[in-house]
Design a protein around this motif. Structure first.
Motif, PDB file in Angstrom:
ATOM      1  N   ASP A 233       0.805  -1.219   0.000  1.00 31.12           N
ATOM      2  CA  ASP A 233       0.000   0.000   0.000  1.00 31.12           C
ATOM      3  C   ASP A 233       0.838   1.270   0.000  1.00 31.12           C
ATOM      4  O   ASP A 233       0.344   2.339  -0.374  1.00 31.12           O
ATOM      5  N   ALA A 234       2.094   1.188   0.440  1.00 28.55           N
ATOM      6  CA  ALA A 234       2.946   2.378   0.506  1.00 28.55           C
ATOM      7  C   ALA A 234       4.375   1.950   0.796  1.00 28.55           C
ATOM      8  O   ALA A 234       4.624   0.837   1.265  1.00 28.55           O
ATOM      9  N   VAL A 235       5.304   2.857   0.507  1.00 26.94           N
ATOM     10  CA  VAL A 235       6.706   2.703   0.913  1.00 26.94           C
ATOM     11  C   VAL A 235       7.083   3.948   1.702  1.00 26.94           C
ATOM     12  O   VAL A 235       6.883   5.072   1.227  1.00 26.94           O
ATOM     13  N   LEU A 236       7.608   3.743   2.909  1.00 27.45           N
ATOM     14  CA  LEU A 236       7.959   4.855   3.792  1.00 27.45           C
ATOM     15  C   LEU A 236       9.477   4.897   3.966  1.00 27.45           C
ATOM     16  O   LEU A 236      10.104   3.877   4.250  1.00 27.45           O
TER      17      LEU A 236
ATOM     18  N   PRO B 214       1.973   5.152  -3.036  1.00 32.70           N
ATOM     19  CA  PRO B 214       2.312   6.315  -2.219  1.00 32.70           C
ATOM     20  C   PRO B 214       3.688   6.190  -1.567  1.00 32.70           C
ATOM     21  O   PRO B 214       4.070   5.126  -1.078  1.00 32.70           O
ATOM     22  N   LEU B 215       4.413   7.307  -1.550  1.00 27.71           N
ATOM     23  CA  LEU B 215       5.709   7.402  -0.885  1.00 27.71           C
ATOM     24  C   LEU B 215       5.640   8.504   0.157  1.00 27.71           C
ATOM     25  O   LEU B 215       4.996   9.534  -0.053  1.00 27.71           O
ATOM     26  N   ALA B 216       6.299   8.280   1.287  1.00 21.83           N
ATOM     27  CA  ALA B 216       6.416   9.324   2.312  1.00 21.83           C
ATOM     28  C   ALA B 216       7.791   9.200   2.930  1.00 21.83           C
ATOM     29  O   ALA B 216       8.401   8.127   2.911  1.00 21.83           O
ATOM     30  N   ARG B 217       8.304  10.274   3.475  1.00 16.68           N
ATOM     31  CA  ARG B 217       9.615  10.231   4.125  1.00 16.68           C
ATOM     32  C   ARG B 217       9.612  11.117   5.362  1.00 16.68           C
ATOM     33  O   ARG B 217       8.945  12.146   5.409  1.00 16.68           O
ATOM     34  N   SER B 218      10.355  10.676   6.354  1.00 22.01           N
ATOM     35  CA  SER B 218      10.486  11.437   7.591  1.00 22.01           C
ATOM     36  C   SER B 218      11.838  11.112   8.205  1.00 22.01           C
ATOM     37  O   SER B 218      12.256   9.952   8.232  1.00 22.01           O
TER      38      SER B 218
END
Length: 296
Positions: free
Chosen positions: A156-159, A184-188
């Motif tokens: 569902d996503a790669v973080l 979806p991609l997100a980064r923190s």
């Protein structure tokens, strides 16, 4: 085409490396330049094809397409798609294309796109089943390949958490073969923040570690992989720190039945993600079979 792109003609020379639009795009080969502009480069026919599809779906914008004359001759279909979508297409010299590429053999086709990552809350859909989390992965080829594997496994996503490579890095984008445009991609920078978001979404955090006591086969046999899962992968060189392993719900290794010393990151991720996807689908089919027939 509508005429936005045309072959070179007298008085209409291709852009060079000194043309302002090319110089501005060249700054996107660096992370600081990408973050300032809010844009990145997608090089090669496959990446450009996926970028145009991503833009057509309303998920972002392709701002410009740079192409050399030989690449234009090979990929007329992509230039026509870009032109029909209103994307400016600019002919560039081979040297200008080389300046936009991070490869030894530039492909001569580069798109300027909006950044792909989104806030954590927006990247995780309601009730996600499978997510890949990269912690401290410095190699862009590994990060891109894991993104490709996650896409193929139906994640569902790669973080991207902690000091992990930028997903818009040119090598990362190429290694994903367009998958960066699919999920979806997100980064923190804050690993804790990423883990908290996963838990809030109902995901069980499972770390992959070659030295773990528990293994994938045993977890699968016990039905553990059928639960909504966020797999946590560390760098190939250093793995996951003790502090990170202490925060997850379980740590598992991929069992090695032969004489190989270990698996590389991308291969281990593929085994873990596919095993989980298989078990989750099997559990879903079993649940559907167990439902009473409302028409009986």
């Amino acid at each position: 085409m509508t005429g936005r792109f045309h072959a070179p003609r007298p008085g209409d020379a291709p852009f060079t490396e000194r043309t302002p639009r090319v110089a501005a795009a060249r700054r996107l080969t660096r992370r600081a330049g990408r973050e300032r502009a809010g844009r990145f480069l997608a090089e090669g026919a496959q990446a450009v094809r996926e970028a145009l599809g991503w833009a057509a779906a309303g998920q972002g914008r392709v701002h410009e397409l740079f192409v050399t004359e030989p690449a234009a001759a090979r990929h007329g279909d992509l230039l026509a798609r870009a032109d029909a979508a209103g994307v400016p297409v600019a002919l560039v010299t081979e040297r200008a294309a080389a300046g936009l590429s991070e490869t030894v053999t530039p492909q001569g086709l580069v798109a300027v796109c909006d950044l792909l990552d989104r806030p954590l809350a927006a990247a995780l859909p309601p009730a996600p089943g499978l997510v890949a989390v990269l912690v401290g992965v410095a190699d862009p080829g590994n990060a891109g390949t894991v993104t490709r594997v996650a896409d193929a496994a139906g994640a569902d996503a790669v973080l991207f958490a902690g000091d992990t490579v930028d997903p818009h890095n040119g090598k990362c984008v190429r290694a994903s073969t367009g998958s960066v445009f699919h999920l979806p991609l997100a980064r923190s920078r804050q690993v804790d923040e990423v883990f908290a978001a996963c838990r809030a979404a109902g995901l069980r955090l499972v770390a992959a570690d070659g030295h773990a006591t528990g293994d994938l086969d045993t977890a699968s046999a016990g039905g553990e992989l059928a639960a909504p899962t966020a797999w946590v992968f560390g760098s190939e060189a250093h793995g996951l720190s003790e502090a990170v392993r202490a925060q997850v719900d379980d740590v598992l290794r991929v069992p090695i039945h032969g004489a190989a010393e270990s698996l590389n990151l991308a291969t281990a991720a593929a085994v873990c993600l596919y095993a989980t996807a298989r078990d989750q689908r099997s559990a879903g089919r079993a649940q559907r079979c167990e439902r009473p027939d409302r028409h009986a």
